[in-house]
Design a protein around this motif. Structure first.
Motif, short mmCIF file in Angstrom:
data_model
loop_
_atom_site.label_atom_id
_atom_site.label_comp_id
_atom_site.label_asym_id
_atom_site.label_seq_id
_atom_site.Cartn_x
_atom_site.Cartn_y
_atom_site.Cartn_z
N HIS A 110 2.87 -0.12 5.36
CA HIS A 110 2.49 1.03 4.53
C HIS A 110 3.32 1.12 3.23
CE1 HIS A 110 1.09 5.21 3.92
NE2 HIS A 110 2.32 5.42 3.49
N HIS A 114 2.49 0.79 -0.91
CA HIS A 114 2.88 1.73 -1.97
C HIS A 114 3.45 0.99 -3.19
CE1 HIS A 114 2.30 5.87 -0.79
NE2 HIS A 114 2.85 5.69 0.40
N ASP A 308 -1.10 9.17 0.40
CA ASP A 308 -1.57 8.07 1.26
C ASP A 308 -3.07 7.84 1.12
OD1 ASP A 308 0.99 7.78 1.97
OD2 ASP A 308 0.80 8.77 3.92
ZN ZN Z 1 2.93 6.93 2.12
#
Ligand code: ZN
Ligand code: KG4
Length: 341
Positions: A110, A114, A308
């Motif tokens: 994750h 980013h 997100d």
């Molecule tokens: Zn995040």
């Protein structure tokens, strides 16, 4: 190579279709309202909501991309870090799609995703990595504060992280002390606009330390003592705006100072920033001004991909498939504590 990506690591259910660096669709269903009354994300509720939302969200993402599932060439999902029960929903569902279609599957980190989200520009959003250059990347969200040296594409080293609370957590906890609803970051941003950032002097923890780590729990505690010592302050609108501006200035000061210092020390020409807190207007302005002064190129994640989303998962998955021909086996598990290393 149309690729379907799924993100369910926390409280956003998201599915996206990407194709050659281009985002064909990026559907995000946020659960913020669901968790607000509890003052934070409740993992079991988040997982249950992902179960309800994932298929409709994926259907929308495919529809917006004008694609049928059997036209997909690959499938990806967030493998970690994140809430275990939440991760499981998206990861297993995406593996099942890859299994049925007989297509390659990729489990994505994750935070690594980013790192590349600030490269998404334009409408429709396209990530143009022909312009890639080594950079210092700041990831600031409700759960994480990371400073990363991205030396080359898919090659990075974590320089520092928070030793206690994340920057977003500090916004949220300071806001809670002021009686604001969760998540308080956006509301503090809004209130701070009418406030004086120099009205109250809050500590800038670790700002002069030579390491690249952060600490925000002391700042939160000082807001608690400040409110104890100034009873009635919250009844005055202007004082609340001044308080928000002053707390925000302390957080932003630390983030900007340490990011720029790392960029200078490592002699990179570029700074990037992503994560929910990157929506903060003072942080964006301060990073802009500081990078301009230092002659650094600044890439701030577009507000639509700060928080997100599955597009960033898909963009990284596509690069990994293209540059490394990587695949993740379908009998693998999630990695809730996966370190960015
Ligand atoms: Zn995040
Ligand atoms: O990346 P994100 O959506 O979720 C994760 O934590 O992974 O980030 C949410 C965090 C929350 O702490 C929220 O208060 C903060 O980002 N946030 C902001 C702003 N918008 C979101 N903080 C300060 N200013 C904002 N405008």
């Amino acid at each position: 190579m149309p690729l379907l990506a799924v993100e369910t690591s926390c409280d956003e259910t998201s599915a996206a279709v990407v194709h050659q660096g281009r985002v064909l669709s990026n559907v995000v269903s946020s659960q913020t309202a669901l968790h607000a009354e509890y003052g934070g994300v409740v993992p079991e509720l988040a997982a249950r909501q992902h179960l309800r939302n994932l298929i409709p969200v994926a259907r929308l993402a495919l529809g917006e991309a004008s694609l049928a599932a059997d036209q997909l060439d690959a499938v990806a999902a967030t493998r970690g870090p994140g809430l275990p029960s939440a991760l499981m929903v998206g990861f297993k569902a995406a593996q099942a799609v890859a299994f049925v279609l007989g297509r390659p599957f990729l489990g994505i980190h994750h935070h690594e995703a980013h790192l590349y989200s600030p490269w998404l520009k334009g409408q429709p959003q396209i990530a143009d990595f022909s312009k890639f250059q080594p950079n210092i990347s700041l990831i600031v969200s409700g759960g994480h504060t990371l400073l990363v040296h991205v030396q080359a594409e898919l090659d990075h080293r974590v320089l520092g992280s928070t030793v206690d609370d994340a920057a977003g957590e500090c916004f949220d906890k300071a806001g809670k002390l002021m009686g604001l609803t969760y998540p308080a970051g956006p509301e503090i941003d809004r209130l701070a606009e009418g406030g004086n950032p120099k009205a109250y002097d809050f500590p800038r923890p670790m700002i002069d330390d030579i390491n690249d780590d952060f600490s925000f729990s002391g700042l939160k505690t000082s807001v608690r003592y400040f409110l104890r010592d100034h009873p009635g302050l919250l009844d005055d609108g202007q004082s609340v705006r001044d308080l928000c501006a002053s707390v925000q200035a302390a957080i932003v000061d630390v983030l900007v100072t340490k990011t720029i210092r790392a960029a200078r020390r490592l002699r990179v020409g570029c700074v990037t920033a992503s994560g929910g807190v990157t929506c903060n207007r003072a942080l964006r302005q301060r990073l802009n001004a500081a990078c301009e002064r230092q002659g650094l190129m600044l890439l701030l994640a577009d507000r639509s991909v700060c928080t997100d989303n599955a597009a960033m998962i898909g963009i990284l998955a596509e690069r990994r498939l293209k540059l490394r021909a990587e695949e993740t086996s379908l009998d693998t598990d999630i990695l809730p504590n996966w370190a960015l290393g």
